[in-house]
Design a protein around this motif. Structure first.
Motif, PDB file in Angstrom:
ATOM      1  N   ALA A  96       0.839  -1.201   0.000  1.00 28.36           N
ATOM      2  CA  ALA A  96       0.000   0.000   0.000  1.00 28.36           C
ATOM      3  C   ALA A  96       0.879   1.258   0.000  1.00 28.36           C
ATOM      4  N   ALA A  97       1.931   1.253   0.804  1.00 28.56           N
ATOM      5  CA  ALA A  97       2.841   2.397   0.866  1.00 28.56           C
ATOM      6  C   ALA A  97       3.537   2.600  -0.483  1.00 28.56           C
ATOM      7  N   ASP A  98       3.896   1.505  -1.144  1.00 32.24           N
ATOM      8  CA  ASP A  98       4.537   1.588  -2.448  1.00 32.24           C
ATOM      9  C   ASP A  98       3.590   2.228  -3.470  1.00 32.24           C
ATOM     10  N   LEU A  99       2.355   1.776  -3.496  1.00 33.47           N
ATOM     11  CA  LEU A  99       1.371   2.348  -4.429  1.00 33.47           C
ATOM     12  C   LEU A  99       1.134   3.826  -4.144  1.00 33.47           C
ATOM     13  N   CYS A 104       1.939   9.603  -5.228  1.00 32.17           N
ATOM     14  CA  CYS A 104       2.384  10.919  -4.758  1.00 32.17           C
ATOM     15  C   CYS A 104       3.476  11.475  -5.666  1.00 32.17           C
ATOM     16  N   ASN A 105       4.442  10.633  -5.994  1.00 34.52           N
ATOM     17  CA  ASN A 105       5.533  11.083  -6.856  1.00 34.52           C
ATOM     18  C   ASN A 105       5.013  11.509  -8.225  1.00 34.52           C
ATOM     19  N   MET A 106       4.066  10.759  -8.765  1.00 30.39           N
ATOM     20  CA  MET A 106       3.467  11.117 -10.057  1.00 30.39           C
ATOM     21  C   MET A 106       2.710  12.437  -9.937  1.00 30.39           C
ATOM     22  N   LEU A 111       2.016  17.920 -11.423  1.00 28.99           N
ATOM     23  CA  LEU A 111       1.592  19.278 -11.060  1.00 28.99           C
ATOM     24  C   LEU A 111       2.728  20.280 -11.168  1.00 28.99           C
ATOM     25  N   THR A 112       3.939  19.850 -10.878  1.00 26.55           N
ATOM     26  CA  THR A 112       5.084  20.750 -11.056  1.00 26.55           C
ATOM     27  C   THR A 112       5.239  21.106 -12.530  1.00 26.55           C
ATOM     28  N   GLN A 113       5.070  20.131 -13.413  1.00 25.33           N
ATOM     29  CA  GLN A 113       5.130  20.408 -14.847  1.00 25.33           C
ATOM     30  C   GLN A 113       4.035  21.391 -15.253  1.00 25.33           C
ATOM     31  N   PHE A 114       2.829  21.191 -14.741  1.00 26.04           N
ATOM     32  CA  PHE A 114       1.733  22.103 -15.083  1.00 26.04           C
ATOM     33  C   PHE A 114       1.959  23.498 -14.497  1.00 26.04           C
ATOM     34  N   GLN A 137       4.022  15.378  -1.088  1.00 26.89           N
ATOM     35  CA  GLN A 137       5.402  15.179  -0.639  1.00 26.89           C
ATOM     36  C   GLN A 137       5.427  14.738   0.822  1.00 26.89           C
ATOM     37  N   GLN A 138       4.567  15.334   1.610  1.00 31.23           N
ATOM     38  CA  GLN A 138       4.489  15.001   3.028  1.00 31.23           C
ATOM     39  C   GLN A 138       4.072  13.541   3.212  1.00 31.23           C
ATOM     40  N   LEU A 139       3.071  13.092   2.457  1.00 28.92           N
ATOM     41  CA  LEU A 139       2.625  11.711   2.579  1.00 28.92           C
ATOM     42  C   LEU A 139       3.733  10.756   2.131  1.00 28.92           C
TER      43      LEU A 139
END
Length: 147
Positions: A96-99, A104-106, A111-114, A137-139
């Motif tokens: 679950a943490a991996d997913l 989150c990374n995606m 959003l940074t790209q946008f 990022q926090q999660l």
């Protein structure tokens, strides 16, 4: 506000809207599989933050006479499929943490790209994007010990 600012603001708000919807759906898919109470609390907090940001995004979109944007059906379907396949094979907190970390990374990357693409967006739209990025990022940071 000139046309470029208006257009960039609406586009960034639309992307925030789609991103928040995608995150809420993904978290709702994964949260029932989380067993550790501390991890559940952390994921639930992120979910609540995303819901609140989603409400703020909807208000701003309404102020610009826009309805918002849903995530693409393909992205939704692929996320759902990946989540359910992975959790059916491994329903551990680590899975679950991996997913969630991947999501989150995606989200941060997209959003940074946008934000960069729609750099003329007003400060309120930029802040919403920053709030989403910060929450994700926090999660992701909070989930490192579960990986």
């Amino acid at each position: 506000m000139n046309n470029q600012n208006q257009d960039d603001t609406i586009e960034l708000l639309n992307e925030c809207d789609a991103g928040v919807q995608m995150a809420v759906e993904a978290i709702n898919e994964i949260l029932p599989a989380v067993k550790d109470p501390a991890m559940q609390k952390e994921v639930q907090l992120c979910l609540e933050q995303h819901r609140k940001i989603g409400e703020q995004t909807a208000v701003q979109l309404h102020q610009h006479n826009c309805e918002g944007k849903s995530p693409s059906p393909i992205a939704r379907g692929m996320s759902w499929l990946r989540t359910n396949v992975k959790l059916s094979m491994d329903d551990s907190d680590a899975a679950a943490a991996d997913l969630l970390t991947d999501g989150c990374n995606m989200g941060v990357k997209t959003l940074t790209q946008f934000k960069n693409q729609y750099s003329a967006a007003d400060s309120a739209a930029q802040k919403l994007a920053d709030d989403i990025i910060h929450s994700e990022q926090q999660l992701a940071d909070g989930l490192k010990s579960y990986l």
